[in-house]
Design a protein around this motif. Structure first.
Motif, PDB file in Angstrom:
ATOM      1  N   LEU A   1     -19.887   7.764  16.233  1.00 44.96           N
ATOM      2  CA  LEU A   1     -18.700   6.577  16.071  1.00 44.96           C
ATOM      3  C   LEU A   1     -17.664   6.513  16.992  1.00 44.96           C
ATOM      4  CD1 LEU A   1     -19.412   7.756  12.456  1.00 44.96           C
ATOM      5  CD2 LEU A   1     -20.043   5.466  13.407  1.00 44.96           C
ATOM      6  N   PHE A   2     -17.523   7.662  17.714  1.00 48.25           N
ATOM      7  CA  PHE A   2     -16.108   7.704  18.573  1.00 48.25           C
ATOM      8  C   PHE A   2     -16.341   7.724  19.667  1.00 48.25           C
ATOM      9  CE2 PHE A   2     -15.893   9.917  14.390  1.00 48.25           C
ATOM     10  CZ  PHE A   2     -14.827   9.207  13.967  1.00 48.25           C
ATOM     11  N   LEU A   3     -17.523   7.074  20.345  1.00 48.31           N
ATOM     12  CA  LEU A   3     -18.058   6.821  21.619  1.00 48.31           C
ATOM     13  C   LEU A   3     -18.554   5.407  21.888  1.00 48.31           C
ATOM     14  CD1 LEU A   3     -20.199  10.174  21.847  1.00 48.31           C
ATOM     15  CD2 LEU A   3     -18.091   9.634  23.425  1.00 48.31           C
ATOM     16  N   GLN A   4     -18.499   5.175  23.041  1.00 50.13           N
ATOM     17  CA  GLN A   4     -19.420   3.866  23.454  1.00 50.13           C
ATOM     18  C   GLN A   4     -20.321   4.108  24.734  1.00 50.13           C
ATOM     19  OE1 GLN A   4     -16.201   0.823  24.133  1.00 50.13           O
ATOM     20  NE2 GLN A   4     -15.114   2.342  25.466  1.00 50.13           N
ATOM     21  N   ALA A   5     -21.397   3.312  24.544  1.00 47.88           N
ATOM     22  CA  ALA A   5     -22.613   3.574  25.599  1.00 47.88           C
ATOM     23  C   ALA A   5     -22.283   2.785  26.847  1.00 47.88           C
ATOM     24  CB  ALA A   5     -23.829   3.522  24.999  1.00 47.88           C
ATOM     25  N   LYS A   6     -22.287   3.314  28.109  1.00 53.71           N
ATOM     26  CA  LYS A   6     -22.138   2.416  29.272  1.00 53.71           C
ATOM     27  C   LYS A   6     -23.611   2.642  30.109  1.00 53.71           C
ATOM     28  CE  LYS A   6     -18.901   2.104  32.983  1.00 53.71           C
ATOM     29  NZ  LYS A   6     -17.506   2.762  33.353  1.00 53.71           N
ATOM     30  N   SER A   7     -23.978   1.452  30.357  1.00 52.28           N
ATOM     31  CA  SER A   7     -25.314   1.500  31.170  1.00 52.28           C
ATOM     32  C   SER A   7     -25.009   1.417  32.474  1.00 52.28           C
ATOM     33  CB  SER A   7     -26.057   0.161  30.504  1.00 52.28           C
ATOM     34  OG  SER A   7     -27.363   0.267  31.164  1.00 52.28           O
ATOM     35  N   ILE A   8     -25.556   2.232  33.463  1.00 50.58           N
ATOM     36  CA  ILE A   8     -25.320   1.939  34.824  1.00 50.58           C
ATOM     37  C   ILE A   8     -26.657   2.028  35.577  1.00 50.58           C
ATOM     38  CG2 ILE A   8     -24.064   3.459  36.526  1.00 50.58           C
ATOM     39  CD1 ILE A   8     -22.694   4.904  34.538  1.00 50.58           C
ATOM     40  N   SER A   9     -26.560   1.002  36.628  1.00 50.17           N
ATOM     41  CA  SER A   9     -27.573   0.712  37.448  1.00 50.17           C
ATOM     42  C   SER A   9     -27.450   0.796  38.695  1.00 50.17           C
ATOM     43  CB  SER A   9     -28.442  -0.545  36.805  1.00 50.17           C
ATOM     44  OG  SER A   9     -29.472  -0.678  37.589  1.00 50.17           O
ATOM     45  N   GLU A  10     -28.094   1.407  39.693  1.00 46.09           N
ATOM     46  CA  GLU A  10     -27.889   1.233  41.081  1.00 46.09           C
ATOM     47  C   GLU A  10     -29.153   1.166  41.883  1.00 46.09           C
ATOM     48  OE1 GLU A  10     -26.025   4.951  42.512  1.00 46.09           O
ATOM     49  OE2 GLU A  10     -26.106   4.438  44.533  1.00 46.09           O
ATOM     50  N   LYS A  11     -29.031   0.067  42.561  1.00 45.49           N
ATOM     51  CA  LYS A  11     -30.266  -0.307  43.509  1.00 45.49           C
ATOM     52  C   LYS A  11     -30.505   0.816  44.590  1.00 45.49           C
ATOM     53  CE  LYS A  11     -31.822  -4.276  46.310  1.00 45.49           C
ATOM     54  NZ  LYS A  11     -33.043  -4.275  45.597  1.00 45.49           N
ATOM     55  N   ILE A  12     -31.648   1.215  44.844  1.00 49.52           N
ATOM     56  CA  ILE A  12     -32.071   2.302  45.593  1.00 49.52           C
ATOM     57  C   ILE A  12     -32.107   1.641  47.183  1.00 49.52           C
ATOM     58  CG2 ILE A  12     -33.447   4.207  46.454  1.00 49.52           C
ATOM     59  CD1 ILE A  12     -34.352   4.451  43.307  1.00 49.52           C
ATOM     60  N   VAL A  13     -31.221   1.965  48.103  1.00 47.49           N
ATOM     61  CA  VAL A  13     -31.546   1.389  49.216  1.00 47.49           C
ATOM     62  C   VAL A  13     -31.827   2.228  50.485  1.00 47.49           C
ATOM     63  CG1 VAL A  13     -29.656  -0.652  48.918  1.00 47.49           C
ATOM     64  CG2 VAL A  13     -28.882   1.681  49.603  1.00 47.49           C
TER      65      VAL A  13
ATOM     66  N   LYS B   1     -32.103   3.323  39.895  1.00 45.41           N
ATOM     67  CA  LYS B   1     -31.651   4.327  39.345  1.00 45.41           C
ATOM     68  C   LYS B   1     -30.841   3.854  38.037  1.00 45.41           C
ATOM     69  CE  LYS B   1     -30.938   8.782  38.509  1.00 45.41           C
ATOM     70  NZ  LYS B   1     -31.375   8.769  36.826  1.00 45.41           N
ATOM     71  N   ASN B   2     -31.378   4.085  36.804  1.00 48.25           N
ATOM     72  CA  ASN B   2     -30.825   3.775  35.768  1.00 48.25           C
ATOM     73  C   ASN B   2     -30.428   4.817  34.670  1.00 48.25           C
ATOM     74  OD1 ASN B   2     -30.871   0.590  35.619  1.00 48.25           O
ATOM     75  ND2 ASN B   2     -32.846   1.097  36.163  1.00 48.25           N
ATOM     76  N   GLU B   3     -29.018   4.817  34.379  1.00 46.42           N
ATOM     77  CA  GLU B   3     -28.548   5.865  33.255  1.00 46.42           C
ATOM     78  C   GLU B   3     -27.900   5.235  32.261  1.00 46.42           C
ATOM     79  OE1 GLU B   3     -26.054   8.715  35.554  1.00 46.42           O
ATOM     80  OE2 GLU B   3     -25.940   6.900  37.037  1.00 46.42           O
TER      81      GLU B   3
END
Ligand code: NAP
Ligand code: MG
Length: 518
Positions: free
Chosen positions: A506-518, A166-168
């Motif tokens: 400009l006042f934000l940063q992107a965070k990539s989040i990845s969770e393995k589906i178990v 699951k990627n966000e």
């Protein structure tokens, strides 16, 4: 929390109704009776004094003191950094809807008290009534727009998905920033820069422009009134060169949002690039700087509309706008006719104390602005032909006549350097092609306008007129929030597009989040 409707711009008051005129006159009286008060800095939710003060004066009557603010130094700056980082811990996890709601409340209060804020701007910066109300309306628009934007960005986006995961992507705030606005849109730009950073989940230290310290102090009271958690918004007035620079250099400063002159912007750019011991990041800098904007007129244009657009663009708020059309570039075949139409209009401009409704052109901002403008007028007398104006009024206040030079060489200093006052350079071009080349020949690239009825030229200008904000058959000033996102190319800055959908990023940063589906 309120139901959020679609964004709409607040209508500017045109002061045609006697009721609005009466309200404005009443506000001017009330504000005048409050002259000379002492305001405070706001740090970690507490109002504090500093050892020294800055006096802010009325440019129409420089002997009158509008008010005083503390002249903060490194002690106050350090305390503000402590308070802001402490507040950031909670604020960064506060829901976007809740953050936005504070902005909407500030917008409501400013709208409710618009004439009072207009009056402070009239007295402290010499805006005429309509310019002041346009400034107020823009501030309200920024709040209403950025509040909605914060909610939009808080949803992140769904990236491409692959089986088994699951990627966000989420946008998170970046930290504590320093907001350093100019004085010329004393509420719109200050509120826009500050509220965008806050809405995105950051904590800020606002270091206002000294010339408009009191409008800033009054606005800071409103930010405090809505109950923002202590330390999210800190108000640290003082000298740009001293406390401003101290904060810019500080290793605990995460970002700097600056709007002002090219020279100061360049200095902040290099200072903030330096890494200091203990500094855990590259500072993010947003720098919006000056302009030498052009209104271009070709032989197919409606010449009356063009002359009107030239005059309003050049002389609105005494030419003290980054978007001011300080160059008019006219093709040869209609040059003389446009020059005559411009002269007729300029000579009808009413100049004087803008607390009187009938005066359209007010004073320039300060004694140093007056000196700068008059020195450019002397340069202009050598570089071009003085068509009209050129004199400082022999009376109290920093009043300069609206001044037009004609037959100015495109490379002359008055055609290349930002004067930031009521001085227009008119330049003759051989044809449209030549006019476009001249328009693009400065180091700036902020706004520009073309008056033409020729569709192919309009299409060509869309591609080749190298400015951040391009207008056709209208003035080159007065960008509307949400409608014409604002920011310029080249030495006009980082093209942040204030009032647009890219701005909050400009006042934000992107965070990539990845969770393995178990
Ligand atoms: P400025 O002199 O550059 O000042 C802007 C701000 O920077 C003020 O708050 C000032 O504080 C502060 N400052 C001055 N020196 C500093 C330093 N060394 N370190 C940190 N901060 C410092 O500009 P201004 O006279 O206020 O505004 C006019 C300029 O702004 C024009 O060039 C205009 O084109 C530009 N402008 C650009 C835009 C845009 O969107 N591109 C919009 C509006 C205005 P003090 O007041 O205490 O000196
Ligand atoms: Mg200045």
């Amino acid at each position: 929390m309120r139901e959020i409707k679609e964004f709409e711009n607040l209508k500017v008051v045109d002061f045609k109704s006697p009721n609005d005129v009466a309200k404005m006159e009443e506000a001017l009286r009330k504000v005048k009776s409050e002259f000379g008060k002492h305001y405070k800095a706001l740090i970690g939710g507490k109002w504090i004094d500093a050892e020294k003060e800055i006096a802010s004066t009325d440019p129409s009557h420089p002997s009158e003191i509008v008010g005083y603010v503390p002249n903060c130094g490194s002690k106050e700056a350090d305390a503000a950094l402590d308070a802001a980082w402490k507040a950031f811990d909670g604020w960064k996890f506060t829901k976007a809807e809740e953050r936005a709601d504070y902005l909407f409340k500030i917008a409501d209060i400013l709208t409710e008290r618009r004439f009072e804020f207009d009056a402070w701007m009239v007295y402290e910066t010499g805006k005429n009534w309509i310019e002041a109300d346009a400034d107020l309306a823009e501030a309200v628009d920024m709040l209403n727009f950025y509040g909605r934007e914060a909610i939009r960005y808080s949803k992140g986006y769904e990236p491409h998905q692959i089986p088994g995961e699951k990627n966000e992507v989420k946008y998170i705030p970046i930290g504590v920033g320093i907001v350093i606005p100019p004085w010329n849109f004393p509420i719109a730009i200050l509120v826009g820069m500050t509220s965008a950073a806050i809405a995105a989940g950051n904590a800020v230290i606002l270091k206002p422009a000294s010339i408009s310290s009191i409008v800033a102090a009054k606005t800071a009271e409103v930010f405090n009134e809505v109950g923002l958690p202590a330390g999210v918004f800190n108000f640290v007035p003082g000298s740009g060169e001293k406390v401003g620079e101290y904060l810019v250099k500080h290793p605990r400063t995460r970002f700097i949002s600056f709007t002002g002159s090219k020279d100061v912007g360049l200095r902040i750019n290099s200072l903030s690039a330096e890494h200091h011991p203990g500094q855990k990041w590259l500072k993010r800098v947003v720098l919006e700087m000056g302009g030498k904007d052009a209104v271009v007129v070709d032989e197919t244009a409606d010449l009356d509309a063009a002359a009107e657009g030239i005059v309003v663009s050049a002389f609105g708020f005494q030419g003290q706008k980054c978007s001011a059309g300080s160059r008019a570039i006219i093709v040869e075949s209609v040059y003389d006719e446009v020059v005559k139409k411009v002269k007729d209009r300029v000579e009808k401009i009413k100049i004087g104390d803008t607390s009187k409704q009938e005066n359209w052109l007010g004073p320039v901002s300060s004694e140093s602005a007056l000196k700068k403008v008059t020195s450019y007028i002397e340069i202009g007398k050598k570089e071009g032909k003085l068509l009209t104006g050129g004199k400082v009024l022999n009376r109290e206040g920093y009043f300069v006549e609206p001044t037009v030079f004609i037959d100015v060489d495109p490379d002359a200093r008055i055609a290349q350097e930002e004067i930031f006052g009521p001085v227009l350079s008119m330049i003759k071009a051989k044809d449209f092609e030549d006019a476009l080349r001249i328009a693009n020949s400065t180091e700036y690239g902020l706004t520009g306008a073309l008056y033409s009825k020729d569709r192919s030229r309009i299409e060509r200008a869309k591609k080749e007129f190298h400015v951040g904000n391009l207008y056709f058959n209208r003035k080159c000033t007065g960008a509307l929030v949400g409608v014409q996102p604002f920011g310029g190319f080249n030495m006009s800055g980082t093209d942040s597009k204030a009032g647009g959908r890219d701005y909050l990023l400009l006042f934000l940063q992107a965070k990539s989040i990845s969770e393995k589906i178990v």
